[in-house]
Scaffold this active site. Structure first.
Site, PDB file in Angstrom:
ATOM      1  N   LYS A 143       1.068  -1.234   0.009  1.00 58.08           N
ATOM      2  CA  LYS A 143       0.056  -0.024   0.089  1.00 58.08           C
ATOM      3  C   LYS A 143       1.076   1.318  -0.147  1.00 58.08           C
ATOM      4  O   LYS A 143       1.211   1.824   1.175  1.00 58.08           O
ATOM      5  CB  LYS A 143      -0.844  -0.045   1.254  1.00 58.08           C
ATOM      6  CG  LYS A 143      -2.103   0.981   1.165  1.00 58.08           C
ATOM      7  CD  LYS A 143      -3.135   0.925   2.252  1.00 58.08           C
ATOM      8  CE  LYS A 143      -3.986   1.818   2.170  1.00 58.08           C
ATOM      9  NZ  LYS A 143      -5.156   2.301   1.020  1.00 58.08           N
TER      10      LYS A 143
HETATM   11  N1  PMP Z   1      -7.676  -1.480  -3.233  1.00 61.02           N
HETATM   12  C1  PMP Z   1      -7.264  -0.261  -3.079  1.00 61.02           C
HETATM   13  C2  PMP Z   1      -6.550   0.262  -4.306  1.00 61.02           C
HETATM   14  C3  PMP Z   1      -7.265   0.451  -1.932  1.00 61.02           C
HETATM   15  O1  PMP Z   1      -6.907   1.756  -1.728  1.00 61.02           O
HETATM   16  C4  PMP Z   1      -7.925  -0.228  -0.602  1.00 61.02           C
HETATM   17  C5  PMP Z   1      -8.164   0.444   0.572  1.00 61.02           C
HETATM   18  N2  PMP Z   1      -7.168   0.463   1.303  1.00 61.02           N
HETATM   19  C6  PMP Z   1      -8.432  -1.425  -0.985  1.00 61.02           C
HETATM   20  C7  PMP Z   1      -8.227  -2.225  -2.167  1.00 61.02           C
HETATM   21  C8  PMP Z   1      -9.151  -2.109   0.221  1.00 61.02           C
HETATM   22  O2  PMP Z   1      -8.273  -2.383   1.243  1.00 61.02           O
HETATM   23  P1  PMP Z   1      -8.991  -2.435   2.699  1.00 61.02           P
HETATM   24  O3  PMP Z   1      -9.895  -3.348   2.961  1.00 61.02           O
HETATM   25  O4  PMP Z   1      -7.634  -3.272   3.555  1.00 61.02           O
HETATM   26  O5  PMP Z   1      -8.961  -1.123   3.215  1.00 61.02           O
END
Ligand code: PMP
Length: 295
Positions: free
Chosen positions: A159
């Site tokens: 991320k």
């Molecule tokens: N894909 C992307 C590109 C994101 O930015 C996010 C948000 N973090 C997610 C998927 C979903 O991740 P999470 O459920 O861990 O927030």
């Protein structure tokens, strides 16, 4: 959503181990993280005084940093505690949390071996990513201009800030055309995810969701899969072609910010928020608040 700029608010931001007044949490213009996207971050939510999946988020932050070849100068336990302390210091029990780690300004250039690693945690009130009207009808998505790159192209499971460049461009184009968000395909042309959330489809009572082999396997995605399975709903993870969207009756996106949000359309395809999407949205809302989820 509030229009108060993010650098001009009251409150406290945790920066490198100390609380600093919100407006004083600044970085220099020659910060490596700004010039070369050497930064990783998290998005978390606190519900009724508890941060949902805090440890998983903190561990992902550390793994993201490792993928960008830097080490966070704190322990996972210290960052967990700092997240809780930042909510308490700002008097929030329901909040969105944004931890971020980045390379400092000791070196500017592609090589950044000797930069100091900084960490900040900011928290704010952020009730819902999408408006209640959008959620009820299902949000409208168009197709994104860019595709999720191959794992040979970038650290796709981190991320990391740089990976969001194509998301922002795609979301802006969608908004300018009157849509809420954009659906991204992957480098092979399969359905991948939206610009900030993972996607699920419904067919004959079963959930279908893309295999996360070139994008974030979101923590919400994993929670929703576990939740669905616990309710006896079949979950099929596989590669999904865009033309298959004609066969699905429901669609929803999931993420920490988005939570579980029904989708009404993607490009030429239409969906009607139904029992599965709305039921899982309610169940997810209960689960994160540690309330009993109906069987
Ligand atoms: N894909 C992307 C590109 C994101 O930015 C996010 C948000 N973090 C997610 C998927 C979903 O991740 P999470 O459920 O861990 O927030």
């Amino acid at each position: 959503m509030s229009l108060v700029p993010f650098d001009d608010r009251d409150g406290w931001i945790w920066l490198d181990g100390q609380f600093v007044p919100w407006r004083e949490a600044k970085v220099h213009v020659l910060t490596h993280g700004l010039h070369y996207a050497s930064a990783v971050f998290e998005g978390e939510r606190m519900y009724g005084g508890e941060i949902y999946k805090l440890r998983e988020h903190t561990e992902r932050l550390f793994k993201s940093a490792e993928m960008l070849d830097f080490e966070i100068p704190f322990t996972v336990e210290e960052i967990d505690q700092a997240c809780k302390d930042t909510c308490a210091k700002n008097g929030l029990t329901d909040a969105y949390l944004r931890p971020i780690a980045w390379r400092g300004s000791e070196m500017i250039g592609v090589s950044a071996q000797n930069t100091k690693i900084h960490v900040a945690i900011a928290v704010w009130d952020w009730p819902s990513y999408f408006s209640p009207e959008e959620r009820a009808k299902g949000i409208r998505l168009t197709w994104a201009k860019y595709k999720r790159p191959s794992p040979e192209t970038e650290p796709v499971h981190a991320k990391a800030t740089g990976l969001y460049m194509i998301c922002t461009i795609s979301k802006h184009a969608a908004e300018k055309a009157g849509y809420t968000d954009a659906m991204m395909l992957d480098y092979r042309g399969y359905i991948a995810e939206s610009t900030g959330s993972n996607v699920f489809f419904v067919k004959n009572g079963a959930l279908h969701t893309p295999t996360p082999d070139c994008f974030l396997n979101g923590i919400t995605r994993q929670s929703v899969i576990a939740l669905a399975k616990s309710k006896g709903i079949e979950v099929i993870e596989r590669h999904i072609k865009p033309e298959e969207l004609a066969d699905f009756t429901e669609c929803f996106v999931v993420g920490t910010a988005a939570e579980v949000t029904p989708v009404g359309e993607i490009g030429e395809y239409r969906f009607t928020p139904g029992a599965l999407s709305l039921g899982l949205a309610d169940d997810y809302a209960r689960m994160v608040r540690r309330e009993a989820v109906p069987a």
